[in-house]
Design an enzyme around this catalytic site. Structure first.
Site, PDB file in Angstrom:
ATOM      1  N   TYR A 242      -3.586  22.809 -23.698  1.00  0.00           N
ATOM      2  CA  TYR A 242      -3.726  21.390 -24.934  1.00  0.00           C
ATOM      3  C   TYR A 242      -4.351  22.502 -25.497  1.00  0.00           C
ATOM      4  O   TYR A 242      -4.922  23.845 -25.577  1.00  0.00           O
ATOM      5  CB  TYR A 242      -4.548  20.892 -24.367  1.00  0.00           C
ATOM      6  CG  TYR A 242      -5.050  20.172 -24.882  1.00  0.00           C
ATOM      7  CD1 TYR A 242      -4.344  19.348 -25.129  1.00  0.00           C
ATOM      8  CD2 TYR A 242      -6.358  19.957 -25.883  1.00  0.00           C
ATOM      9  CE1 TYR A 242      -4.476  17.684 -25.980  1.00  0.00           C
ATOM     10  CE2 TYR A 242      -6.899  19.273 -26.772  1.00  0.00           C
ATOM     11  CZ  TYR A 242      -6.238  18.163 -26.785  1.00  0.00           C
ATOM     12  OH  TYR A 242      -6.445  16.861 -28.050  1.00  0.00           O
TER      13      TYR A 242
ATOM     14  N   SER B 299       2.333  23.963 -19.417  1.00  0.00           N
ATOM     15  CA  SER B 299       2.242  22.180 -19.866  1.00  0.00           C
ATOM     16  C   SER B 299       1.545  22.068 -20.681  1.00  0.00           C
ATOM     17  O   SER B 299       0.696  22.481 -20.502  1.00  0.00           O
ATOM     18  CB  SER B 299       3.671  21.332 -19.700  1.00  0.00           C
ATOM     19  OG  SER B 299       3.898  21.015 -20.842  1.00  0.00           O
TER      20      SER B 299
ATOM     21  N   ILE C 158      -0.945  21.756 -16.437  1.00  0.00           N
ATOM     22  CA  ILE C 158      -1.041  21.185 -17.610  1.00  0.00           C
ATOM     23  C   ILE C 158      -2.284  21.051 -18.319  1.00  0.00           C
ATOM     24  O   ILE C 158      -3.557  20.644 -17.976  1.00  0.00           O
ATOM     25  CB  ILE C 158       0.218  19.614 -17.349  1.00  0.00           C
ATOM     26  CG1 ILE C 158       0.186  18.880 -19.265  1.00  0.00           C
ATOM     27  CG2 ILE C 158      -0.495  18.670 -17.074  1.00  0.00           C
ATOM     28  CD1 ILE C 158       0.802  17.477 -18.237  1.00  0.00           C
ATOM     29  N   CYS C 159      -1.877  20.946 -19.704  1.00  0.00           N
ATOM     30  CA  CYS C 159      -2.875  20.132 -20.701  1.00  0.00           C
ATOM     31  C   CYS C 159      -4.517  21.940 -20.461  1.00  0.00           C
ATOM     32  O   CYS C 159      -4.096  22.466 -20.930  1.00  0.00           O
ATOM     33  CB  CYS C 159      -3.475  19.252 -20.922  1.00  0.00           C
ATOM     34  SG  CYS C 159      -4.462  18.062 -21.510  1.00  0.00           S
ATOM     35  N   ALA C 160      -5.547  21.059 -20.382  1.00  0.00           N
ATOM     36  CA  ALA C 160      -6.550  22.404 -20.021  1.00  0.00           C
ATOM     37  C   ALA C 160      -6.863  23.344 -18.376  1.00  0.00           C
ATOM     38  O   ALA C 160      -7.478  23.324 -18.641  1.00  0.00           O
ATOM     39  CB  ALA C 160      -8.149  21.167 -20.146  1.00  0.00           C
TER      40      ALA C 160
END
Length: 183
Positions: free
Chosen positions: A123, A149, A102-104
């Site tokens: 992200y 995500s 998720i994200c980075a």
């Protein structure tokens, strides 16, 4: 055995890591937090200190069904630099086990060649780093055994998708009802 390992590094995004752990445990999925440092103590990006269940060691890939990477900075950079984790992820991927980021953290998957031709998200500022992926903007993207995500605002949906994959749609729906998520 259905076991999930959530890898934590100093500087991890607390919401992305701990929300996932919380949701998986609420669904009675065997979930273990793993520090990639020398100690079980891990300090998040917002100076929240937690104690992981264990410290990274060889052989975890054999026990696990799913391997999860929260984002956050500089936590993602530490995950990227951990060669043992990279090797574990490559082997797990080759064995058809689930890898979630998720994200980075999808940039970790990119570094180890796991996003080649896969639909993935991250992200928004990390999009340019996912050069081998078919970049998507959905909150959660699943392509084969890769789950990605966007960020902390999508952490509940990310964790719920893992519950669905591990235990089915009904388990996911029951979990979301129990936490009063949505309408």
């Amino acid at each position: 055995m259905n076991k999930v390992f959530v890898f934590l590094a100093d500087g991890f995004e607390e919401i992305e890591g701990l929300t996932v752990v919380d949701l998986l445990r609420r669904a009675d999925i065997d979930t273990e937090t793993v520090s990639i440092g020398d100690s079980t103590k891990v300090v998040g990006a917002h100076q929240i200190e937690i104690e992981a269940d264990s410290v990274f060691c060889e052989g975890m890939e054999e026990e696990g069904t799913m391997f999860v990477l929260p984002g956050g900075m500089p936590g993602t950079l530490h995950l990227k630099d951990h060669e043992g984790l990279g090797e574990l992820l490559k082997k797990a991927y080759a064995d058809g086990k689930y890898i979630a980021a998720i994200c980075a953290a999808p940039t970790v998957l990119e570094k180890y060649g796991l996003l080649e031709g896969k639909k993935a998200t991250s992200y928004p500022a990390m999009e340019k780093e996912l050069v081998s992926a078919d970049y998507q903007t959905d909150k959660v993207v699943v392509d084969g055994n890769i789950i990605t995500s966007r960020g902390m605002g999508t952490a509940i949906e990310f964790g719920a998708k893992m519950v669905e994959i591990m235990q089915g749609t009904k388990a996911k729906e029951e979990l979301l009802e129990s936490i009063v998520y949505g309408d």
